[in-house]
Design a protein around this motif. Structure first.
Motif, short mmCIF file in Angstrom:
data_model
loop_
_atom_site.label_atom_id
_atom_site.label_comp_id
_atom_site.label_asym_id
_atom_site.label_seq_id
_atom_site.Cartn_x
_atom_site.Cartn_y
_atom_site.Cartn_z
N PRO A 193 0.82 -1.23 0.00
CA PRO A 193 0.00 0.00 0.00
C PRO A 193 0.85 1.27 0.00
CG PRO A 193 -0.95 -1.60 1.49
CD PRO A 193 0.36 -2.17 1.04
N LEU A 194 1.95 1.27 0.75
CA LEU A 194 2.84 2.43 0.74
C LEU A 194 3.39 2.67 -0.66
CD1 LEU A 194 4.49 4.64 2.22
CD2 LEU A 194 6.28 2.90 2.53
N ALA A 195 3.81 1.59 -1.34
CA ALA A 195 4.33 1.72 -2.70
C ALA A 195 3.28 2.32 -3.62
CB ALA A 195 4.80 0.37 -3.21
N PHE A 196 2.02 1.92 -3.43
CA PHE A 196 0.94 2.49 -4.25
C PHE A 196 0.79 3.98 -3.99
CE2 PHE A 196 -3.47 3.89 -4.54
CZ PHE A 196 -3.71 3.68 -5.89
N PHE A 197 0.77 4.37 -2.71
CA PHE A 197 0.61 5.79 -2.39
C PHE A 197 1.79 6.61 -2.94
CE2 PHE A 197 -1.84 4.12 1.46
CZ PHE A 197 -3.06 4.29 0.83
N ILE A 198 3.01 6.08 -2.81
CA ILE A 198 4.17 6.80 -3.33
C ILE A 198 4.11 6.91 -4.84
CG2 ILE A 198 6.68 6.62 -3.64
CD1 ILE A 198 6.85 5.53 -0.80
N ALA A 199 3.74 5.81 -5.52
CA ALA A 199 3.66 5.84 -6.98
C ALA A 199 2.59 6.83 -7.45
CB ALA A 199 3.36 4.44 -7.51
N ALA A 200 1.42 6.79 -6.81
CA ALA A 200 0.35 7.70 -7.20
C ALA A 200 0.74 9.15 -6.93
CB ALA A 200 -0.93 7.35 -6.46
N ALA A 201 1.39 9.40 -5.79
CA ALA A 201 1.82 10.76 -5.47
C ALA A 201 2.88 11.25 -6.44
CB ALA A 201 2.34 10.81 -4.03
N THR A 202 3.82 10.38 -6.78
CA THR A 202 4.88 10.77 -7.72
C THR A 202 4.29 11.12 -9.08
OG1 THR A 202 6.44 9.31 -6.57
CG2 THR A 202 7.02 10.03 -8.80
N TRP A 203 3.38 10.29 -9.56
CA TRP A 203 2.74 10.57 -10.85
C TRP A 203 1.98 11.90 -10.79
CZ3 TRP A 203 -2.32 8.06 -12.93
CH2 TRP A 203 -2.52 8.45 -14.26
#
Length: 563
Positions: free
Chosen positions: A134-144
Motif C-alpha cells: 500500500p505504501l508503494a501504491f501511495f508513493i507511486a500515485a503521489a509521484t505521478w
C-alpha cells in the motif's frame, strides 16, 4: 482501454487474490499487523495500535485500519489480513497502465502493468499482511500526480492551472495517506523524484521551447494543507493521548534512526538493492540487458532519451539511491521503483517487436533474454522438486505437480523465445509467470491440514488455564494471533531458565534442541504437552535449497510445562 483493464483484472486476480488465505500468518513482521488489527477489533480501540496486548508505536494507523475493516467485513483470518496488500497490488498494476498509456501508448501501459502484476517481488509482498505494498501504491500515485502537476504536458499542447492543481491535490492526498500508512518516506520520495523532473522541464524563457510551469506559493500551500488535513488529526490525537514520547519514538526512532543507524537492521553494503531489484522483477529482469545497446546509442549521440523516458528513469532512480544511502536496509523498501522500471522494460521489449507482420525477423537479443528467463524458471522448478523433503506439511502430489508445471512453463518460454510470432514471447512469459506463481502458492503455501503453528495453537488452547505463557526463538510473533493469549518473548536462555523454574505452572513453546541444551546445562524439569515439526523459512540458505536435509533443516517445536 476496457479490454486492457479487464485482462489486467483477471491477471491480478490470479497473482494477488487466488489462494490468498493459504498459508498461516508467518512468524515475521506480518504477524504484527495481523494481530494488532485483530486486537483493534476485539478491544474497540481504533486510535492506538496494540500488539500482544501492549502498545505498538512502531507504525502509524492506516494499515491497521485497513486490516481491521477487512476483519469486520469477512471475519478474522489470513485472507482478510492480506486483502489490503492484494488490493494495493491491483492498484499498482492499474496505475502503471494509466501512466504508461498517458506517457507512451496503450500497448506500453498494458505490457508494463502486466510486468508489475506478474513480477515475483509484488507477488510475494502482495500476499503478506504488510503495509509496504500500500505504501508503494501511495508513493507511486503521489509521484505521478506531482510530475503531472509541475511537468511539461506530453500530449496536450497546454494544461490549465486548475487541472494542474487537481493533479497536485490528488498527489497531496496520496502523500497524506502514505504518511498515515508508514511514515515521512511517503513525502520524501515523491518530492525527491519530482524535483529533478521539474528542474529539467522548468520554464527556460528561450524562444521555441515548450513552456513549462512555475508552481506558486498557493500551490505549495495547497499540497501542504491537504497532506496536513489527511494525516495530522490522527497524529494530534496520539499526541493528546500519549504525549510527546510517541511523536519522538515514531519520527526519530522509527524513521530517522531506522534510516541512519543500525539499531533496527544490520548494516548492508551500498549495492545491496541491485540483486533485490533483479530478483523482484523476475522473470522479466533478464530483459534489462536490452538497455545496453540503447544506452550505447544514447552515449554516442545517435539516440535521444525522450521526456517520458527521463521521467521514468528519475522516478526509478530516486528510491534506489535514497535507500542505498541508508544504513538500515530491508528488501521490501525498494518496491516503489518497480512501476517505472516496468515501463522502461516494456518500452525496450516493444521496440523490438515490429508492428507489421505476424511473423517477424528473429530478434536475437530478445530471444536470448527469453532463454535466460526460461533457465531461471527451470532452475526454480528443480529447486522446488529438491525441497520436497522439507515441505513435510504439504500434500506431496501438489509439490510434484507444482514443480512439473514450472518446468513446462520454462520449456514453453524457451520455445517462444525463438519463435518469430510477434507476441509469442511476451504472452508466453506472462502466462508462465502466472503458472509459476500459482504453483508456488498452491504447493509451497498449501498444507495438507493445519500448519505447524496452527497445530500448536490448537493444543495450546486445549491445555491453557490462565497460566503465564512464553515463547523462545520460535512462533514468537504469530502464536498470539492463533491463541489470543499474551505471550512473553524470552530472548535470552537465562530468561527461559528462570521462567521454567517458577513454582507456579507455566507454558513455554521452545525447540527441542534449545530445551535439550538448557536441560543439560541447568537441570530443568519439564513435561512435553505437544510437539510439531517445523520448517523455518528464516533459516533458509543456499545450501538448504541445493542439498536439503530434513535432519538438519527441520526443527521440532515443543509445548512444555514445568509441572
Amino acid at each position: 482501454m476496457s479490454r486492457h483493464v479487464l485482462i489486467l483484472g483477471l491477471v491480478c486476480f490470479l497473482t494477488f487474490f487466488a489462494g490468498l488465505g493459504r498459508g498461516a500468518i508467518g512468524d515475521s513482521d506480518e504477524a504484527f499487523y495481523a494481530e494488532a488489527a485483530r486486537e483493534m477489533v476485539h478491544s474497540g480501540d481504533w486510535l492506538t495500535p496494540h500488539y500482544n496486548y501492549e502498545l505498538r508505536f512502531q507504525k502509524p494507523i492506516l494499515f491497521y485500519w485497513f486490516v481491521a475493516v477487512a476483519y469486520k467485513a469477512a471475519g478474522v483470518g489470513e485472507a482478510a489480513a492480506r486483502v489490503p496488500s492484494a488490493l494495493a497490488g491491483l492498484g499498482l498494476s492499474l496505475l502503471t497502465y494509466l501512466v504508461g498509456r498517458r506517457w507512451f501508448d496503450a500497448a506500453t501501459g498494458f505490457f508494463a502493468a502486466t510486468i508489475v502484476a506478474t513480477s515475483f517481488g509484488y507477488f510475494s509482498i502482495g500476499r503478506l499482511s504488510l503495509p509496504d505494498l500500500p505504501l508503494a501504491f501511495f508513493i507511486a500515485a503521489a509521484t505521478w500526480g506531482l510530475i503531472e502537476g509541475v511537468g511539461v504536458p506530453l500530449a496536450a499542447p497546454a494544461v490549465s492551472p486548475a487541472r494542474r492543481r487537481t493533479w497536485l491535490a490528488c498527489a497531496a492526498v496520496m502523500m497524506g495517506l502514505g504518511l498515515l500508512a508508514k511514515g515521512p518516506v511517503a513525502l520524501v520520495l515523491p518530492m525527491l523524484a519530482v524535483a529533478p523532473v521539474w528542474w529539467k522541464e522548468r520554464p527556460s524563457g528561450r524562444a521555441g521551447d515548450v513552456v513549462g510551469w512555475q508552481p506558486r506559493v498557493t500551490d505549495v500551500l495547497l499540497v501542504a494543507g491537504l497532506v496536513t488535513l489527511v494525516a495530522a488529526p490522527w497524529f494530534l490525537a496520539m499526541l493528546q493521548h500519549h504525549g510527546p514520547a510517541y511523536i519522538h519514538r515514531f519520527f526519530v526512532g522509527e524513521n530517522l534512526e531506522r534510516f541512519a543507524t543500525d539499531r533496527y537492521n544490520d548494516p548492508r553494503p551500498f549495492w545491496f538493492y541491485v540483486p533485490i531489484v533483479l530478483g523482484g522483477l523476475l522473470p522479466w529482469s533478464p530483459f534489462i540487458l536490452l538497455w545496453l545497446p540503447t544506452w550505447r546509442r544514447v552515449f554516442s549521440g545517435t539516440r535521444l532519451v525522450t521526456r517520458a523516458e527521463w521521467r521514468a528513469i528519475l522516478w526509478a532512480a530516486v528510491p534506489l539511491v535514497f535507500y542505498s544511502l541508508s544504513i538500515g536496509k530491508q528488501p521490501r523498501y525498494i518496491l516503489p521503483m518497480l512501476p517505472p522500471m516496468a515501463l522502461l522494460l516494456a518500452r525496450s521489449v516493444l521496440a523490438r517487436l515490429p508492428d507489421a507482420p505476424v511473423r517477424m525477423p528473429r530478434q536475437t537479443a530478445l530471444a536470448w533474454c527469453g532463454t535466460l528467463s526460461a533457465l531461471i524458471l527451470f532452475t526454480l522448478g528443480v529447486l522446488l522438486h529438491r525441497a520436497r523433503p522439507l515441505l513435510f506439511a504439504l500434500t506431496p502430489s501438489l509439490a510434484l505437480v507444482g514443480s512439473g508445471v514450472i518446468t513446462i512453463a520454462a520449456v514453453s518460454v524457451l520455445v517462444a523465445s525463438w519463435s518469430r510470432r510477434r507476441w509469442a514471447l511476451p504472452v508466453t512469459l506472462a502466462a508462465a509467470s502466472i503458472a509459476t506463481l500459482l504453483s508456488l502458492q498452491y504447493s509451497v503455501a498449501t498444507a495438507a491440514d493445519l500448519e505447524p503453528v496452527q497445530v500448536m495453537a490448537r493444543t495450546y488452547t486445549a491445555v491453557y488455564h490462565g497460566e503465564p505463557s512464553a515463547t523462545h526463538r520460535v512462533f514468537v510473533r504469530n502464536l498470539v494471533f492463533y491463541t489470543g493469549v499474551k505471550q512473553t518473548d524470552l530472548v535470552e536462555p537465562a530468561a527461559v531458565v528462570a521462567f521454567l523454574q517458577q513454582s507456579t505452572r507455566v507454558l513455554c513453546v521452545i525447540t527441542r534442541d534449545d530445551l535439550d541444551r538448557l536441560t543439560r546445562d541447568h537441570g530443568l524439569q519439564t513435561r512435553t504437552l505437544a510437539e510439531v515439526q517445523y520448517f523455518n523459512p528464516a533459516g533458509v540458505r543456499l545450501r538448504t535449497l541445493l542439498w536439503p536435509d530434513p535432519s538438519r533443516d527441520l526443527e521440532t517445536v515443543l509445548l512444555v510445562t514445568n509441572q
